[in-house]
Design a protein around this motif. Structure first.
Motif, short mmCIF file in Angstrom:
data_model
loop_
_atom_site.label_atom_id
_atom_site.label_comp_id
_atom_site.label_asym_id
_atom_site.label_seq_id
_atom_site.Cartn_x
_atom_site.Cartn_y
_atom_site.Cartn_z
N SER A 275 0.85 -1.19 0.00
CA SER A 275 0.00 0.00 0.00
C SER A 275 0.88 1.23 0.00
CB SER A 275 -0.94 0.03 1.21
OG SER A 275 -0.21 0.28 2.40
N LYS A 295 -1.11 -3.00 -4.16
CA LYS A 295 -2.40 -3.61 -3.87
C LYS A 295 -3.45 -2.53 -3.66
CE LYS A 295 -1.11 -8.13 -1.99
NZ LYS A 295 -1.23 -9.05 -0.82
N GLU A 296 -3.06 -1.46 -2.96
CA GLU A 296 -3.97 -0.35 -2.74
C GLU A 296 -3.17 0.93 -2.59
OE1 GLU A 296 -6.16 -1.59 0.65
OE2 GLU A 296 -4.50 -1.34 2.04
N GLU A 298 -3.62 5.35 -1.57
CA GLU A 298 -4.48 6.41 -1.03
C GLU A 298 -3.79 7.75 -1.17
OE1 GLU A 298 -7.11 7.54 2.96
OE2 GLU A 298 -5.64 5.92 3.03
N ILE A 315 -2.88 -1.30 -9.89
CA ILE A 315 -3.43 -1.38 -8.54
C ILE A 315 -4.35 -2.58 -8.51
CG2 ILE A 315 -4.71 -0.17 -6.75
CD1 ILE A 315 -3.95 2.45 -8.12
N GLU A 317 -6.16 -3.94 -6.18
CA GLU A 317 -7.45 -3.75 -5.50
C GLU A 317 -7.97 -2.35 -5.81
OE1 GLU A 317 -7.05 -4.72 -1.38
OE2 GLU A 317 -6.18 -6.69 -1.78
N LEU A 318 -8.15 -2.11 -7.11
CA LEU A 318 -8.56 -0.78 -7.56
C LEU A 318 -9.92 -0.38 -7.00
CD1 LEU A 318 -7.57 1.50 -9.48
CD2 LEU A 318 -8.91 0.41 -11.29
N SER A 320 -11.07 -0.83 -4.16
CA SER A 320 -11.02 -0.41 -2.76
C SER A 320 -10.48 1.01 -2.60
CB SER A 320 -10.15 -1.38 -1.95
OG SER A 320 -8.79 -1.31 -2.37
N CYS A 321 -9.99 1.62 -3.67
CA CYS A 321 -9.45 2.98 -3.60
C CYS A 321 -10.57 3.99 -3.43
CB CYS A 321 -8.65 3.30 -4.87
SG CYS A 321 -7.15 2.34 -5.06
N THR A 325 -8.68 9.52 -4.29
CA THR A 325 -7.44 8.95 -4.83
C THR A 325 -7.54 8.76 -6.33
OG1 THR A 325 -6.92 7.83 -2.76
CG2 THR A 325 -5.92 6.96 -4.75
#
Length: 471
Positions: A275, A295-296, A298, A315, A317-318, A320-321, A325
Motif C-alpha cells: 500500500s 495492492k492499494e 491512497e 493497482i 485492488e482498484l 477499494s481505492c 485517490t
C-alpha cells in the motif's frame, strides 16, 4: 592484557608517537573500563585495534576532546557493552566487526567520520541494540554492508553536514547494501547526498515503526531497497532529487509519505508496495510512478506543482481505492495526455462514486450501474455492442408478440426470414415500425419505445467506446 595495562598504553606510550596499534590481543575489562580525555596522551592521533577481543561488562569512551584523534576497531570481537559519549574527535571506525555485545551506544558526539562497515563478501551477523543518536558528523559516514540481523538499529536525531572546506570533495553518507533490523532514522538531517541503495530492512512484529519520519534529505537514493513490512517517511523533507526505483519485496511493504515536501523531482518507477499512502504532501518538482504495482493506494490533499506520471501503474485492488485517490490519479493522467490509463481511472472513479451514493439518489445509481453494465463506462465496445443487440432482441420479441399474437406462425425459412428482417429494421432507431399493421394498438408502444430508447443508448455507448483513445 587487562584494563590497567590498556589504560597505561593509552596514557603513557613507550615513545612519543602519533600512532598506537594493538593487535591480536585479548583485553580483559572484567571490572569495566572508562576512558576519558585524561586517559589518552595528546600526542596520539590514531588508536587502532586489530583482531582484538574485549571481554567484560562495559567499555566507555567519554568526553574526549581531540580533533586529530581517530579510533579504529578492525576485525574485533566485543563481549561487552560499548559507550561513546560526548566525543569531539576526528573519526570513529568499526571495520568488519566479528561480534558486537548487546549494546553499542554512540551519542552526543561530534565526529568528522563515522564508519561501521562490512565487506562485499560474506559478513558476520551482528546482533544487539545499536543506538547512534544526537550526533553531529561533519564529513564521511558509512554503514555499507553492515549485517545487523537482531536487536534494534537506531540512527535518530543526528546531523550530517558532509562539509568540505575546499568544495572539491563531495562526501557521501552511505548505507548501501546494509541489512538492518528494527531500524529507525527519525529526526535525522542529511545535509548532503545519502545512499541507501539495495539496503534491506526487517522488523519484529512489535518492533520500531518510526522508520524515516521527520527526516531532512538533500539528494536521496533508495534504489532497490527492501523496506520490509513498513516504510514510513511521514513529515520528511527532500530538498533535492529522491529516487525510489525498483523498491519492494513482493507487495508486502506498507508505505506512508504523508506530510512530505519534495522540492525537486522524485521517482518511484518500477516500485512495488502493498500500500502507498500520501496525504497533505507537496510535490514541487516532477513526480513519476511509472510501471509501479500496488495492492492499494491512497492520495488525499496532495499538491502536484508539475506533472505527475502514472503511466503503467497497476493497482490490484482498484475497487477499494477512494474516489479522491482515483480522481487525483485521473487528473494527472489527463494532464500528461495518457488517454489509455485515464479511461481506466475515470471508470474506477465512477464506480467509487456509485458506492458513495445514498438511497434517495437511486436515479444516479441506476445510470452509473447501466453505464457500467453496458460498456464499462465507455471502455468496452464489444460489451456495448452485445448489450445493444441483446436489449434490442428482448424488446423486439415483446413487440413481435403484440403484433402477431393473433396470427398463426409456423417455424420455417420464410417465418425466420420474416422475423429477422423485422429485427434488423427494429435496430434502426429512426425506422418506422417493421410490420404491416404498425402501431395500431396502444400496448404495442411500450416495448417499441423502450426498445428504441435502449437501442439509441447502446449505439451511443458503442460509439463512445470506439472513441475512448481520442485526444
Amino acid at each position: 592484557m587487562d584494563a590497567f595495562e590498556l589504560q597505561r598504553k593509552l596514557s603513557t606510550p613507550s615513545s612519543k608517537q602519533h600512532f598506537l596499534k594493538i593487535e591480536n590481543t585479548f583485553i580483559d575489562i572484567s571490572n569495566g573500563l572508562l576512558l576519558n580525555d585524561l586517559d589518552i596522551d595528546d600526542e596520539i592521533n590514531v588508536i587502532q585495534f586489530i583482531n582484538c577481543e574485549f571481554s567484560g561488562p562495559e567499555l566507555l569512551f567519554e568526553k574526549i576532546n581531540n580533533p586529530k584523534l581517530e579510533i579504529f576497531f578492525r576485525s574485533c570481537k566485543f563481549d561487552c557493552r560499548l559507550y561513546f559519549t560526548g566525543l569531539a574527535i576526528k573519526g570513529l571506525k568499526f571495520i568488519q566487526t566479528i561480534k558486537l555485545g548487546d549494546l553499542l551506544d554512540i551519542r552526543s558526539s561530534k565526529l568528522e567520520d563515522l564508519y561501521f562497515t562490512g565487506n562485499k563478501g560474506i559478513n558476520p551477523e551482528i546482533t544487539g541494540f545499536m543506538d547512534i543518536s544526537h550526533n553531529h558528523i561533519n564529513k564521511a559516514i558509512s554503514f555499507e554492508f553492515l549485517n545487523h540481523v537482531g536487536g534494534e538499529f537506531l540512527f535518530e536525531n543526528n546531523r550530517i553536514n558532509n562539509f568540505s572546506a575546499s568544495q572539491e570533495i563531495q562526501y557521501l553518507t552511505n548505507f548501501s547494501d546494509a541489512k538492518l533490523h528494527n531500524a529507525s532514522f527519525s529526526n535525522s538531517s542529511f545535509d548532503q547526498d545519502v545512499k541507501f541503495d539495495r539496503m534491506k530492512l526487517s522488523y519484529d512484529k512489535f518492533g520500531s515503526a518510526r522508520s524515516f519520519t521527520e527526516c531532512q534529505f538533500q539528494s536521496a537514493y533508495f534504489n532497490e531497497v527492501d523496506f520490509g513490512e513498513r516504510c514510513f517517511f511521514n513529515g520528511s523533507i527532500f530538498n533535492k532529487n529522491a529516487l525510489f526505483i525498483f523498491c519492494g519485496n513482493g507487495l508486502e511493504t506498507l508505505a506512508d509519505f504523508s506530510g512530505c515536501r519534495f522540492f525537486k523531482d522524485v521517482y518511484f518507477n518500477s516500485t512495488q508496495f502493498k500500500s502507498l499512502t500520501s496525504k497533505n504532501s507537496y510535490f514541487f518538482g516532477m513526480c513519476s510512478f511509472e510501471e509501479t504495482k500496488f495492492k492499494e493506494i491512497e492520495f488525499e490533499r496532495n499538491i502536484f506543482e508539475k506533472a505527475a506520471f502514472f503511466d503503467g501503474i497497476e493497482i490490484s485492488e482498484l475497487d477499494s481505492c477512494s474516489r479522491k485517490t482515483l480522481r487525483t490519479i485521473k487528473q494527472e493522467l489527463q494532464r500528461t495526455e495518457n488517454r489509455i490509463d485515464y479511461n481506466i481511472f475515470k471508470a474506477a472513479e465512477l464506480n467509487a462514486y456509485k458506492k458513495e451514493l445514498k438511497k434517495n439518489q437511486w436515479e444516479e445509481a441506476f445510470i452509473l450501474w447501466l453505464n457500467n453494465l453496458s460498456s464499462k463506462h465507455g471502455l468496452n465496445w464489444l460489451r456495448s455492442s452485445i448489450f445493444t443487440l441483446t436489449i434490442a432482441m428482448l424488446s423486439y420479441i415483446a413487440y413481435f408478440i403484440t403484433e402477431n399474437y393473433s396470427s398463426e406462425v409456423s417455424l420455417n425459412i420464410d417465418s425466420i426470414n420474416y422475423f429477422l428482417i423485422g429485427y434488423f429494421k427494429f435496430l434502426i432507431p429512426t425506422y418506422n415500425p417493421p410490420f404491416q399493421n404498425g402501431l395500431s394498438l396502444w400496448f404495442q408502444y411500450l416495448p417499441y419505445i423502450i426498445g428504441k430508447i435502449f437501442i439509441t443508448y447502446g449505439i451511443y455507448q458503442t460509439i463512445q467506446a470506439f472513441r475512448k483513445f481520442r485526444l
